[in-house]
Design an enzyme around this catalytic site. Structure first.
Site, PDB file in Angstrom:
ATOM      1  N   THR A 156       0.837  -1.212   0.000  1.00  0.00           N
ATOM      2  CA  THR A 156       0.000   0.000   0.000  1.00  0.00           C
ATOM      3  C   THR A 156       0.865   1.252   0.000  1.00  0.00           C
ATOM      4  O   THR A 156       0.633   2.183  -0.782  1.00  0.00           O
ATOM      5  CB  THR A 156      -0.932  -0.007   1.225  1.00  0.00           C
ATOM      6  N   GLN A 204       0.935  -9.074  -6.207  1.00  0.00           N
ATOM      7  CA  GLN A 204       0.455 -10.457  -6.293  1.00  0.00           C
ATOM      8  C   GLN A 204       1.298 -11.302  -7.247  1.00  0.00           C
ATOM      9  O   GLN A 204       1.244 -12.533  -7.189  1.00  0.00           O
ATOM     10  CB  GLN A 204      -1.019 -10.488  -6.752  1.00  0.00           C
ATOM     11  N   CYS A 235     -13.182  -5.719   3.002  1.00  0.00           N
ATOM     12  CA  CYS A 235     -12.664  -4.468   3.573  1.00  0.00           C
ATOM     13  C   CYS A 235     -12.207  -4.730   4.994  1.00  0.00           C
ATOM     14  O   CYS A 235     -12.417  -5.793   5.543  1.00  0.00           O
ATOM     15  CB  CYS A 235     -13.681  -3.342   3.574  1.00  0.00           C
TER      16      CYS A 235
HETATM   17  N1  PLP Z   1      -1.745  -4.376  -4.353  1.00  0.00           N
HETATM   18  C1  PLP Z   1      -2.377  -5.537  -4.514  1.00  0.00           C
HETATM   19  C2  PLP Z   1      -2.628  -6.050  -5.902  1.00  0.00           C
HETATM   20  C3  PLP Z   1      -2.802  -6.264  -3.416  1.00  0.00           C
HETATM   21  O1  PLP Z   1      -3.449  -7.425  -3.592  1.00  0.00           O
HETATM   22  C4  PLP Z   1      -2.553  -5.749  -2.116  1.00  0.00           C
HETATM   23  C5  PLP Z   1      -3.053  -6.459  -0.912  1.00  0.00           C
HETATM   24  O2  PLP Z   1      -4.038  -7.152  -0.966  1.00  0.00           O
HETATM   25  C6  PLP Z   1      -1.874  -4.533  -2.001  1.00  0.00           C
HETATM   26  C7  PLP Z   1      -1.473  -3.880  -3.133  1.00  0.00           C
HETATM   27  C8  PLP Z   1      -1.545  -3.966  -0.660  1.00  0.00           C
HETATM   28  O3  PLP Z   1      -0.406  -4.607  -0.123  1.00  0.00           O
HETATM   29  P1  PLP Z   1      -0.094  -4.575   1.453  1.00  0.00           P
HETATM   30  O4  PLP Z   1      -1.060  -5.490   2.108  1.00  0.00           O
HETATM   31  O5  PLP Z   1       1.326  -5.066   1.546  1.00  0.00           O
HETATM   32  O6  PLP Z   1      -0.215  -3.164   1.889  1.00  0.00           O
END
Ligand code: PLP
Length: 362
Positions: free
Chosen positions: A69, A165, A306
């Site tokens: 994120t 992913q 969520c």
């Molecule tokens: N991007 C994708 C495609 C994801 O599936 C996720 C988490 O589900 C994230 C970003 C966020 O990653 P993180 O949980 O390490 O913040």
């Protein structure tokens, strides 16, 4: 429990656990000048070097973050400044929430980005930042990122790729993708949560500015004491995560069992992650399926869960034009540790659940 929700988080790999524990037991801040600090610095830089080598990048171009994120939010804040934003319709909320006001790049019925639409959007005006994920978290659909990168280069646009992913499951070659930045996350490839990274291409490395300022860590690019246990585990996990191809047979067996019980496989015509399948059961709400399977001891997910634990309607499946099926699809994602016994457990539970819920008309 049969855990089939790896795209939410992977089980921690043993090597990652060992590396994280070792780092947790050692004292020392990598910024300190004394011997303990220097030892901590070695753990940090060793992890950086191993991760960079694993993903074909230079160590100086890998900046640690708290996860996917933050890596997505950072790329959009740093590289989107003064640029139009163009964002794939099926991007994760980590991207969508950071890219307010973005133009949306549509996808087809298999979830694949429309490159003609990208060409048109790129031609519309000022230089852009395009965000296109490598593999989708809900369907596993793999995007034509290298082709999109060529269009972006021709139009003077920057490209950010969320490979959260994809990393560790399918080949990830930054040089071949030609992305300007790539987001990675430790816990999605079997490392501990709390670490991630942003890989920078040459253009991005020259213009990146901090999202989080602070004590000058990460060569002034990201403030904050780095979480060494998570980072050490991240590197150990990435070395072990050499691809999920071996899971495709198990995934296919799951699809066969589900289709025989009335399910429809979403995105089956697209190139997909080998560990992921999205299965719709016509007429039965996704949330109801998830709860029923949980009661049978099988952990799967629906749409985008969520943080409240509620299931929101999937913007990914809506963008694919699936109509009512968008609210009736569950995601099965096999962890690196999956075995035939997990498939057998699913193949026992799913037909029972499908028959009962279809009869009840949920
Ligand atoms: N991007 C994708 C495609 C994801 O599936 C996720 C988490 O589900 C994230 C970003 C966020 O990653 P993180 O949980 O390490 O913040």
């Amino acid at each position: 429990m049969t855990y089939l929700d790896a795209n939410a988080t992977e089980p921690v790999r043993p090597a990652a656990l060992a590396a994280a524990l070792a780092a947790l037991q050692a004292v020392g801040n990598p910024s300190s000048v004394h011997a303990a600090g220097r030892a901590a610095r070695r753990v940090l830089e060793d992890a950086r070097e191993r991760l960079a080598a694993r993903f074909g990048a230079a160590p100086a171009d890998l900046v640690f973050t708290s996860g996917g994120t933050e890596a997505d939010a950072w790329a959009i804040a740093a590289f989107g400044r003064g640029r139009r934003l163009i964002v794939g319709a099926t991007e994760h909320d980590a991207v969508r929430a950071a890219a307010t006001g973005a133009a949306v790049l549509p996808v087809d019925g298999q979830g694949i980005a429309d490159l003609d639409a990208l060409r048109r959007l790129l031609a519309e005006g000022a230089p852009a930042l395009v965000c296109l994920m490598l593999a989708n978290n809900e369907t596993g659909t793999i995007q034509p990122v290298a082709q999109a990168a060529a269009l972006c280069r021709d139009a003077g646009a920057l490209l950010h790729v969320d490979a959260v992913q994809a990393a560790g499951r399918i080949p990830l070659d930054p040089a071949a993708l030609h992305a300007d930045s790539i987001a990675l996350s430790s816990h999605k490839l079997g490392g501990p949560p709390g670490a991630g990274a942003l890989l920078l291409g040459p253009r991005a490395a020259g213009i990146i500015t901090p999202l989080i300022a602070g004590g000058g860590q990460e060569r002034g690019r990201r403030g904050g004491t780095p979480p060494l246990p998570a980072i050490a585990g991240f590197a150990a996990a990435a070395i072990e995560a050499t691809g999920a191809a071996a899971l495709s047979g198990l995934r296919d067996a799951i699809e066969q069992a589900a289709v025989a019980a009335g399910a429809v496989v979403i995105g089956a015509g697209a190139p997909r992650l080998p560990n992921t399948t999205c299965l719709a059961l016509p007429g039965v709400r996704a949330e109801t399926q998830v709860i029923a399977l949980d009661l049978e001891g099988v952990a799967v997910s629906a749409g985008a869960a969520c943080s409240s634990g509620k299931v929101a309607r999937s913007h990914v499946l809506d963008a694919m034009g699936l109509g009512a099926l968008a609210g009736e699809a569950i995601r099965i994602s096999l962890p690196w540790s999956a075995t035939a016994a997990d498939v057998a457990a699913f193949a026992r539970a799913y037909p029972r659940v499908a028959a009962r819920l279809s009869r009840a008309g949920h």
